[in-house]
Design a protein around this motif. Structure first.
Motif, PDB file in Angstrom:
ATOM      1  N   ILE A  76       0.864  -1.182   0.000  1.00  0.00           N
ATOM      2  CA  ILE A  76       0.000   0.000   0.000  1.00  0.00           C
ATOM      3  C   ILE A  76       0.900   1.232   0.000  1.00  0.00           C
ATOM      4  CG2 ILE A  76      -1.806   1.258   1.218  1.00  0.00           C
ATOM      5  CD1 ILE A  76      -2.607  -1.408   2.526  1.00  0.00           C
ATOM      6  N   GLU A  77       0.779   2.037  -1.047  1.00  0.00           N
ATOM      7  CA  GLU A  77       1.642   3.215  -1.181  1.00  0.00           C
ATOM      8  C   GLU A  77       0.885   4.529  -1.055  1.00  0.00           C
ATOM      9  OE1 GLU A  77       4.148   3.121  -4.558  1.00  0.00           O
ATOM     10  OE2 GLU A  77       5.300   1.391  -3.838  1.00  0.00           O
ATOM     11  N   HIS A  78      -0.419   4.518  -1.251  1.00  0.00           N
ATOM     12  CA  HIS A  78      -1.207   5.750  -1.190  1.00  0.00           C
ATOM     13  C   HIS A  78      -2.319   5.545  -0.151  1.00  0.00           C
ATOM     14  CE1 HIS A  78       0.892   7.050  -4.824  1.00  0.00           C
ATOM     15  NE2 HIS A  78       0.678   5.828  -5.281  1.00  0.00           N
ATOM     16  N   TRP A  79      -2.028   5.968   1.075  1.00  0.00           N
ATOM     17  CA  TRP A  79      -2.875   5.617   2.205  1.00  0.00           C
ATOM     18  C   TRP A  79      -4.215   6.332   2.202  1.00  0.00           C
ATOM     19  CZ3 TRP A  79      -2.163   1.495   5.099  1.00  0.00           C
ATOM     20  CH2 TRP A  79      -0.893   0.898   5.092  1.00  0.00           C
ATOM     21  N   ASP A  80      -4.250   7.591   1.806  1.00  0.00           N
ATOM     22  CA  ASP A  80      -5.528   8.313   1.773  1.00  0.00           C
ATOM     23  C   ASP A  80      -6.513   7.638   0.818  1.00  0.00           C
ATOM     24  OD1 ASP A  80      -4.589  10.101   3.586  1.00  0.00           O
ATOM     25  OD2 ASP A  80      -4.116  11.678   2.139  1.00  0.00           O
ATOM     26  N   ASN A  81      -6.010   7.235  -0.335  1.00  0.00           N
ATOM     27  CA  ASN A  81      -6.879   6.580  -1.306  1.00  0.00           C
ATOM     28  C   ASN A  81      -7.260   5.175  -0.866  1.00  0.00           C
ATOM     29  OD1 ASN A  81      -7.027   8.732  -3.102  1.00  0.00           O
ATOM     30  ND2 ASN A  81      -5.157   8.142  -4.167  1.00  0.00           N
ATOM     31  N   MET A  82      -6.350   4.487  -0.187  1.00  0.00           N
ATOM     32  CA  MET A  82      -6.685   3.155   0.332  1.00  0.00           C
ATOM     33  C   MET A  82      -7.765   3.253   1.388  1.00  0.00           C
ATOM     34  SD  MET A  82      -5.619   0.075  -0.394  1.00  0.00           S
ATOM     35  CE  MET A  82      -7.202  -0.757  -0.254  1.00  0.00           C
ATOM     36  N   GLU A  83      -7.675   4.288   2.225  1.00  0.00           N
ATOM     37  CA  GLU A  83      -8.709   4.496   3.243  1.00  0.00           C
ATOM     38  C   GLU A  83     -10.068   4.763   2.595  1.00  0.00           C
ATOM     39  OE1 GLU A  83      -9.689   7.762   6.722  1.00  0.00           O
ATOM     40  OE2 GLU A  83      -7.589   7.264   6.332  1.00  0.00           O
ATOM     41  N   ARG A  84     -10.074   5.518   1.504  1.00  0.00           N
ATOM     42  CA  ARG A  84     -11.326   5.763   0.771  1.00  0.00           C
ATOM     43  C   ARG A  84     -11.917   4.457   0.249  1.00  0.00           C
ATOM     44  NH1 ARG A  84     -13.176  10.633  -1.060  1.00  0.00           N
ATOM     45  NH2 ARG A  84     -11.936  12.477  -0.520  1.00  0.00           N
ATOM     46  N   ILE A  85     -11.065   3.581  -0.250  1.00  0.00           N
ATOM     47  CA  ILE A  85     -11.544   2.303  -0.774  1.00  0.00           C
ATOM     48  C   ILE A  85     -12.132   1.454   0.343  1.00  0.00           C
ATOM     49  CG2 ILE A  85     -10.766   0.103  -1.755  1.00  0.00           C
ATOM     50  CD1 ILE A  85      -8.928   1.657  -3.580  1.00  0.00           C
ATOM     51  N   TRP A  86     -11.467   1.386   1.484  1.00  0.00           N
ATOM     52  CA  TRP A  86     -12.005   0.615   2.609  1.00  0.00           C
ATOM     53  C   TRP A  86     -13.342   1.195   3.082  1.00  0.00           C
ATOM     54  CZ3 TRP A  86      -6.562   0.655   5.186  1.00  0.00           C
ATOM     55  CH2 TRP A  86      -5.798  -0.396   4.660  1.00  0.00           C
ATOM     56  N   HIS A  87     -13.421   2.504   3.134  1.00  0.00           N
ATOM     57  CA  HIS A  87     -14.678   3.160   3.506  1.00  0.00           C
ATOM     58  C   HIS A  87     -15.763   2.790   2.499  1.00  0.00           C
ATOM     59  CE1 HIS A  87     -17.582   6.460   4.113  1.00  0.00           C
ATOM     60  NE2 HIS A  87     -17.059   6.580   5.330  1.00  0.00           N
ATOM     61  N   HIS A  88     -15.416   2.784   1.228  1.00  0.00           N
ATOM     62  CA  HIS A  88     -16.358   2.416   0.158  1.00  0.00           C
ATOM     63  C   HIS A  88     -16.811   0.960   0.330  1.00  0.00           C
ATOM     64  CE1 HIS A  88     -17.980   2.440  -3.989  1.00  0.00           C
ATOM     65  NE2 HIS A  88     -17.480   1.219  -4.064  1.00  0.00           N
ATOM     66  N   VAL A  89     -15.889   0.088   0.711  1.00  0.00           N
ATOM     67  CA  VAL A  89     -16.223  -1.328   0.910  1.00  0.00           C
ATOM     68  C   VAL A  89     -17.321  -1.484   1.950  1.00  0.00           C
ATOM     69  CG1 VAL A  89     -15.363  -3.481   1.915  1.00  0.00           C
ATOM     70  CG2 VAL A  89     -14.026  -2.331   0.154  1.00  0.00           C
ATOM     71  N   PHE A  90     -17.162  -0.805   3.090  1.00  0.00           N
ATOM     72  CA  PHE A  90     -18.132  -0.958   4.171  1.00  0.00           C
ATOM     73  C   PHE A  90     -19.480  -0.320   3.833  1.00  0.00           C
ATOM     74  CE2 PHE A  90     -14.279  -1.662   6.732  1.00  0.00           C
ATOM     75  CZ  PHE A  90     -14.685  -2.775   7.444  1.00  0.00           C
ATOM     76  N   TYR A  91     -19.455   0.937   3.441  1.00  0.00           N
ATOM     77  CA  TYR A  91     -20.701   1.687   3.339  1.00  0.00           C
ATOM     78  C   TYR A  91     -21.419   1.543   1.999  1.00  0.00           C
ATOM     79  CZ  TYR A  91     -19.454   3.912   7.747  1.00  0.00           C
ATOM     80  OH  TYR A  91     -19.141   4.132   9.065  1.00  0.00           O
ATOM     81  N   ARG A  92     -20.693   1.305   0.907  1.00  0.00           N
ATOM     82  CA  ARG A  92     -21.328   1.234  -0.404  1.00  0.00           C
ATOM     83  C   ARG A  92     -21.486  -0.193  -0.912  1.00  0.00           C
ATOM     84  NH1 ARG A  92     -21.061   5.945  -3.397  1.00  0.00           N
ATOM     85  NH2 ARG A  92     -22.348   4.793  -4.888  1.00  0.00           N
ATOM     86  N   GLU A  93     -20.490  -1.033  -0.641  1.00  0.00           N
ATOM     87  CA  GLU A  93     -20.523  -2.394  -1.181  1.00  0.00           C
ATOM     88  C   GLU A  93     -21.179  -3.385  -0.213  1.00  0.00           C
ATOM     89  OE1 GLU A  93     -19.708  -3.099  -4.217  1.00  0.00           O
ATOM     90  OE2 GLU A  93     -18.817  -1.171  -4.763  1.00  0.00           O
ATOM     91  N   LEU A  94     -20.686  -3.429   1.021  1.00  0.00           N
ATOM     92  CA  LEU A  94     -21.232  -4.385   1.991  1.00  0.00           C
ATOM     93  C   LEU A  94     -22.418  -3.829   2.770  1.00  0.00           C
ATOM     94  CD1 LEU A  94     -17.926  -5.886   3.453  1.00  0.00           C
ATOM     95  CD2 LEU A  94     -19.255  -6.636   1.470  1.00  0.00           C
ATOM     96  N   LYS A  95     -22.512  -2.494   2.818  1.00  0.00           N
ATOM     97  CA  LYS A  95     -23.617  -1.818   3.523  1.00  0.00           C
ATOM     98  C   LYS A  95     -23.697  -2.233   4.992  1.00  0.00           C
ATOM     99  CE  LYS A  95     -26.409  -1.018  -0.610  1.00  0.00           C
ATOM    100  NZ  LYS A  95     -25.345  -1.383  -1.570  1.00  0.00           N
ATOM    101  N   VAL A  96     -22.547  -2.177   5.652  1.00  0.00           N
ATOM    102  CA  VAL A  96     -22.475  -2.449   7.092  1.00  0.00           C
ATOM    103  C   VAL A  96     -21.618  -1.363   7.733  1.00  0.00           C
ATOM    104  CG1 VAL A  96     -22.778  -4.942   6.872  1.00  0.00           C
ATOM    105  CG2 VAL A  96     -20.469  -3.963   6.827  1.00  0.00           C
ATOM    106  N   ALA A  97     -21.797  -1.165   9.022  1.00  0.00           N
ATOM    107  CA  ALA A  97     -21.000  -0.182   9.760  1.00  0.00           C
ATOM    108  C   ALA A  97     -19.705  -0.850  10.230  1.00  0.00           C
ATOM    109  CB  ALA A  97     -21.787   0.344  10.949  1.00  0.00           C
TER     110      ALA A  97
END
Length: 367
Positions: A76-97
């Motif tokens: 992982i080289e770009h942490w801000d963007n990786m954090e955005r992806i993880w946030h997207h995984v929870f709230y947009r893809e899996l729809k869990v908190a």
């Protein structure tokens, strides 16, 4: 470790990210590990409102975006963007908190301790997850195949890793890389089509990936005649990609077949043999009986059999190359399997433990 709700399993790939729940036998979502911002901003983020595109949505609009790959060569080289992806995984893809779910995170074979510490900081301090377990993709790939000892051959997008695993632990000194992976294959196809003046028919890099998914194959013997392969363009026209479909995969086993630049790269079977020979002699037969191929390029038809034939001709020990119906997701499946193991409890880190002990407990658990 028992939790009230099924854990979330996330596999960070350089090309695709896979995410889902440990109670399932397949990821809920698979999308591109991409973050895109409008290219008219010219890097001037924060001065005006703009949309951020993630995953397949960013890939579809790549012409108009400044695209970033957060994971490069398994790190992982770009942490801000990786954090955005993880946030997207929870709230947009899996729809869990995230605060309701423990997480198993699959990282690359070369992931450093500082990278694991940073992952813990994001998941505990930003996403507020109750517990986290970080495991390497090769180890989880072995679990996903029902084994704890063997050789993981991960043919990914920008790196091919050959990693011996003994009793669920990486034999680090025997880790090998070939230098040929999915990116080099895509680059060859693009150059070859360009030399034939066919590149103008290709609208985007996604078309190159489509050619890889539909047309590539590996032959048991490189002396066999080339199979005719036709690719239908989005426009409806058809092009002959027979030569590209054959030669692209042949590079994996004969890196120097096209040009001198690839002669410094290792043939896949030679890298596997070298990794096995670096391990103790009494382990080699056991390792060679469980060779697990995974990663995006492992879906190429015939590649398992070709590797088995090449290995059988190179070593005296019996060789078993294991197959999977979904080799691209075997590391994710291993994470789901690992979550249910009773012995896995000692490897989880709870948020309270992280708050009390910080980096020290991360080194104790994930060394």
């Amino acid at each position: 470790m028992s939790f009230e709700k099924p854990s979330v399993v996330i596999d960070n790939g350089s090309f695709n990210i896979k995410a889902g729940f440990s109670c399932d036998n397949h990821p809920v979502t698979i999308f591109r590990t991409l973050v895109g911002r409008p290219n008219y901003l010219n890097g001037g983020y924060g001065r005006e409102y703009y949309d951020v595109y993630i995953g397949d949505e960013a890939a579809a609009k790549v012409v108009n975006l400044e695209v970033d790959h957060p994971v490069v060569r398994g790190k992982i080289e770009h942490w801000d963007n990786m954090e955005r992806i993880w946030h997207h995984v929870f709230y947009r893809e899996l729809k869990v908190a995230p605060e309701d779910r423990a997480v198993i995170l699959a990282c690359g074979a070369t992931s450093t301790m500082s990278e694991k510490v940073k992952c813990c900081e994001i998941f505990f301090e930003t996403l507020n997850c109750p517990a986290l377990c970080i495991q390497s993709q090769p180890v989880l790939s072995m679990y996903g195949s029902g084994l704890t000892t063997g050789i993981c051959v991960d043919i990914g997008y920008d790196t091919t890793d050959i990693v011996p695993i003994f009793e669920g632990s990486i034999v680090h000194y025997a880790h090998m890389q070939t230098g040929i992976a999915g990116f080099q294959i895509s680059d060859y196809i693009k150059k070859s089509l360009g030399e034939r003046n066919l590149l103008k028919e290709i609208r985007s890099l996604e078309d190159i990936e489509d050619i890889k998914n539909q047309c590539l194959y590996a032959t048991p013997n490189c002396a066999m005649s080339i199979r005719k392969q036709i690719y239908k363009l989005p426009s409806g026209d058809e092009i002959d990609v027979s030569n590209e479909a054959f030669m692209a995969v042949e590079q994996i086993f004969q890196p120097g077949i096209l040009n001198d630049n690839n002669k410094s790269c290792l043939p896949l079977h030679d890298a596997v043999v070298t990794a096995a020979l670096k391990c103790d002699a009494e382990l080699r037969s056991e390792l060679c009986e469980a060779i697990v191929i995974c990663g995006g390029m492992s879906t190429v038809p015939g590649i398992n059999e070709r590797l088995r034939i090449e290995l059988q001709g190179a070593i005296d020990n019996p060789v078993t190359v294991l197959t999977s119906s979904e080799p691209y997701a075997v590391a994710w499946l291993g994470g789901a399997t690992f979550a249910g193991l009773p012995d896995a409890e000692k490897i989880w880190i709870k948020k309270k433990q992280f708050e009390d002990h910080g980096e020290k407990i991360i080194k104790n658990k994930f060394m």
